[in-house]
Scaffold this active site. Sequence first.
Site, short mmCIF file in Angstrom:
data_model
loop_
_atom_site.label_atom_id
_atom_site.label_comp_id
_atom_site.label_asym_id
_atom_site.label_seq_id
_atom_site.Cartn_x
_atom_site.Cartn_y
_atom_site.Cartn_z
N PHE A 70 0.85 -1.19 0.00
CA PHE A 70 0.00 0.00 0.00
C PHE A 70 0.89 1.24 0.00
CE2 PHE A 70 -2.65 3.08 2.44
CZ PHE A 70 -3.86 2.98 1.76
N GLY A 71 0.85 2.00 -1.07
CA GLY A 71 1.75 3.17 -1.19
C GLY A 71 1.02 4.49 -1.11
N SER A 127 0.82 12.35 7.47
CA SER A 127 -0.53 12.64 7.98
C SER A 127 -1.29 13.52 6.99
CB SER A 127 -0.43 13.40 9.32
OG SER A 127 0.41 12.74 10.21
N ILE A 130 7.12 2.28 3.00
CA ILE A 130 6.14 1.32 2.47
C ILE A 130 6.50 -0.09 2.94
CG2 ILE A 130 5.01 0.43 0.38
CD1 ILE A 130 4.59 3.52 1.12
N ARG A 158 12.15 -13.93 39.65
CA ARG A 158 13.05 -12.95 40.28
C ARG A 158 12.61 -12.66 41.72
NH1 ARG A 158 18.13 -10.98 39.50
NH2 ARG A 158 18.30 -8.82 40.21
N GLN A 175 3.79 -4.56 45.68
CA GLN A 175 2.59 -3.92 45.15
C GLN A 175 2.85 -3.02 43.93
OE1 GLN A 175 0.48 -2.07 48.39
NE2 GLN A 175 -0.43 -4.00 49.00
N GLU A 208 -0.55 4.35 10.23
CA GLU A 208 -2.02 4.26 10.07
C GLU A 208 -2.73 5.28 10.96
OE1 GLU A 208 -3.91 1.00 8.77
OE2 GLU A 208 -2.17 -0.24 8.40
N GLY A 209 -2.21 6.50 10.93
CA GLY A 209 -2.76 7.59 11.74
C GLY A 209 -1.99 7.66 13.04
#
Length: 402
Positions: free
Chosen positions: A123-124, A132, A157, A268, A279, A363-364
């Site tokens: 996908f280019g 963006s 890409i 550990r 905690q 992708e955003g």
Amino acid sequence: MNFSFTEEQKSVRKVVRAFVDREIIPYIKEWDEKVHFEENILKRLADLQLMGVCIPEEYGGVGMDYNTLAIVCEELERGDTAFRTAVSVHTGLNSMTLLQWGTEEQKQKYLVPQATGEKIGAFGLTEPNAGSDVVAMETTAVKAGDHYILNGSKTWISLCDVADHFLIFAKTDTKAKHHGISCFIVERTFEGLSTKAIKGKMGIRAGNTGEVFLDNVKVPAENLLGYEGEGFKIAMSALDNGRFTVAAGACGTIMASLEASVKYCEERKTFGKEIGKHQLVQQMIAKMSANLEISRLLVYKAGELKNNGKRNTQETSLAKWISCDAAYEAANDAVQVHGAYGFSNEFPVERYLRNAKAPVIYEGTREIHTIMQAEYALGYREDKTLRKMLPAWPFAESLVRG
Ligand SMILES: Cc1cc2nc3c(=O)[nH]c(=O)nc-3n(C[C@H](O)[C@H](O)[C@H](O)COP(=O)(O)OP(=O)(O)OC[C@H]3O[C@@H](n4cnc5c(N)ncnc54)[C@H](O)[C@@H]3O)c2cc1C
């Protein structure tokens, strides 16, 4: 609402998990260190019929639903982000876009061999000066008789060196902004197309990412996807699918971070007890566990909307944003749980952290999804979902524009 998986989905998870445990996890450290993309994994995924999960059987796929695709992505990324990225791009961004926008001839010629995994799709969209801000792209496509001439370059890409087919976005009208972009199916063998891998990546080193150069590439007019000027719409619809797979994959990174951390907590000891008994360590484990559940719920909700053919841009964007941020946080905390050992590649968690950064960008970016969610909440986007809430929420009308 149904919160249970089907028997088929459970069995797909089992198969992919076993595959990842057997064929990816034992080798991934070496591939990552050598910056090696193991192409054979794509062939093996094809053997398992996982390269066309949501593609109907008539087009070479297995016709399963979106949440089964999510399960595949989750389990693959539990092994490494590189192979989930490959499925996201090949299936989510390319094949599903061909399914949605292609003519019958285009589907037969390009989608069928992609769905079986015989051919690989990429996908280019991104360019050196346009990420963006998609509309800033400079690649052009000029009509010349029965073909178009494409000139320009694409960068970052995924699968650039291994793909047989690319969806390439280019301007057919340089003045028409969003309406001037068109989408083309371009074969690697077309003269004038060349690719080059990007070196020095922070993460996804076992993946292939690079540049695509288009030097007077002659593309037949019948390879135009959709109509001229529909490219922006096509890109956004592709991202609705791609982002879904990225969000699902992020759940895999959270799962892997949690698994590795729980194991280390048992091994550990400090101050006379297992670190899992402290905690503040438990707080990190609890956060990973809670974020895994939250991310999955968001992903499966978006998947359910997709399964029912409902608009899901808002839900998919939310799932992508929240789960990718959560995956990055989980990987970061997994390193913390491991102390200094987490800072070395003796344990896989440093790779999880390096890998988890890319999905927060591609992708955003996080910022783009934040803006999208704010715009939905503020009513700056036309939103059919909000309109559907009207009977239950009388004030919503004032938030809906358009
Ligand atoms: C590993 C990897 C694989 C990729 N694979 C592909 C692929 O297969 N195909 C493809 O087309 N692309 C791919 N990309 C590219 C990716 O989609 C882009 O990097 C992404 O869209 C961001 O664009 P950019 O890098 O140009 O950043 P820019 O858009 O230049 O953004 C830079 C910074 O500014 C912020 N920013 C930008 N605009 C705004 C705004 N309006 N408001 C607030 N902040 C803003 C961004 O959030 C970011 O923090 C890949 C990237 C990576 C890292």
